[in-house]
Scaffold this active site. Sequence first.
Site, PDB file in Angstrom:
ATOM      1  N   GLY A  18     -24.049  -0.393 -16.477  1.00  8.63           N
ATOM      2  CA  GLY A  18     -25.196   0.373 -16.970  1.00  8.63           C
ATOM      3  C   GLY A  18     -26.490  -0.327 -16.585  1.00  8.63           C
ATOM      4  O   GLY A  18     -26.468  -1.507 -16.206  1.00  8.63           O
ATOM      5  N   LYS A  19     -27.568   0.359 -16.631  1.00  4.87           N
ATOM      6  CA  LYS A  19     -28.889  -0.280 -16.458  1.00  4.87           C
ATOM      7  C   LYS A  19     -29.944   0.684 -16.964  1.00  4.87           C
ATOM      8  O   LYS A  19     -29.758   1.904 -16.905  1.00  4.87           O
ATOM      9  CB  LYS A  19     -29.148  -0.601 -14.988  1.00  4.87           C
ATOM     10  CG  LYS A  19     -30.377  -1.457 -14.706  1.00  4.87           C
ATOM     11  CD  LYS A  19     -30.231  -2.940 -15.027  1.00  4.87           C
ATOM     12  CE  LYS A  19     -29.552  -3.708 -13.992  1.00  4.87           C
ATOM     13  NZ  LYS A  19     -29.547  -5.118 -13.958  1.00  4.87           N
ATOM     14  N   GLY A  20     -31.008   0.142 -17.508  1.00  3.73           N
ATOM     15  CA  GLY A  20     -32.058   1.021 -17.996  1.00  3.73           C
ATOM     16  C   GLY A  20     -33.390   0.317 -17.993  1.00  3.73           C
ATOM     17  O   GLY A  20     -33.516  -0.785 -17.457  1.00  3.73           O
TER      18      GLY A  20
END
Length: 434
Positions: A123-125
């Site tokens: 994931g990444k944000g």
Amino acid sequence: MNEDGKNRNGEAVTDGGSGSEPETALATARRQLERAASHADVDDGVVARLKHPTRVQQVSVPLRRDDGSLDVFTGFRAQHDDVRGPYKGGLRYHPEVTADECIGLSMWMTWKCAVMDLPFGGGKGGVAVDPKTLSDEERERLTRRFAEEIRNVVGPKKDVPAPDMGTGPQEMAWFMDAYSMQQGETTPGVVTGKPPVIGGSYGREEAPGRSVAIVTREAVDFYDWNIEDTTVAVQGFGSVGANAARLLDEWGAKVVAVSDVDGAIYDPDGLDTQDVEGHDERPGMVSGYDAPESLSNEELLELDVDVLIPAAIGNVITTENVDAISAEMVVEGANGPTTFAADAVLEERGIPVVPDILANAGGVTVSYFEWLQDINRRQWSLERVHEELEAEMLKAWNAVREHVEERDLTWRDAAYVVALSRIGGAKETRGLWP
Ligand code: GLU
């Protein structure tokens, strides 16, 4: 890439060199996946699935400024794949954060966790904001509101954020507090990279730099060099670069150049890296340090050294400067510092590139240790973290090295093959449900 500058699908490969549009992290990640898939024994359907994230949450984040006015920022959480466990990856605060960048970076997290054999996906944000323009109070309000906006998609068993560019332990503490208060129970395992006093792991902050140093040491050994005779240039003297440089210096390597955003310092006899204050410790102190020579960041990248460690931002080695790279080996400290096209040129020139998904994976590995400590409510000593990190890095290094030796693959392709075969195995065994 083939000779006419096109990839296997016949798309033109440009990367920001020669005035073209910069290559996005997503474009690089997809091209790398496509190339790696040709070396790995993975079902085409699985590869097609892996080109797309499971979901991307886009949110508006209103912020009351200290002067009473209101600004609205855009935030994202990209969740690429969770076949092996909860999504895992950082949150960045940077003006250029976009949905596509988060997707590309989340794909790298999927591979990174799989190379390390951690029970996590990718994931990444982040929020499209320049954190330097925020007061501490504004950063806290922004972080709490962002946590609330993505609360429904995160959680210790769903998606576990961590620090990335522009965020650190304090942001993780606010995030964990906001989440815990809304859930009605203290939930340290919702994020990693927290301060140790609230369930963070000792050694987490230094971990990405530590793994860069460990992998560099192993690579130096692999090529039968002597660490004492190895010269190193490090771009970026923040948490990754400073920790890598200091450890390599401690282990006998000669760190001749380091830099921050304002410029680089150079001493052909080796810098005293302990004496140079990190960019995070005191901004401006690197380029302001009294060294024999100062250079630009571009000049640092082109230094004639044994090991070049780009540890600042993405897309710094492009078709524009790749011919001028004079290092014998590149170890990627940052995520995505080499564009796809530049990587192909380095391969042609016989310059090995140890990829980000292996080199800086110490960060997410100690994040995994932190998550275990949070779930078990039992803190590990720094010595235990160092020992277990060393063991995990050697295990991953050896798995990748076997493919390099046996199949004459590049380090990046070999790391992808290790990752893809684990992910592909899990997907095929669980079965796609189309
Ligand atoms: N942001 C870091 C990375 O790119 C760490 C991610 C994590 O610890 O979850 O690897």
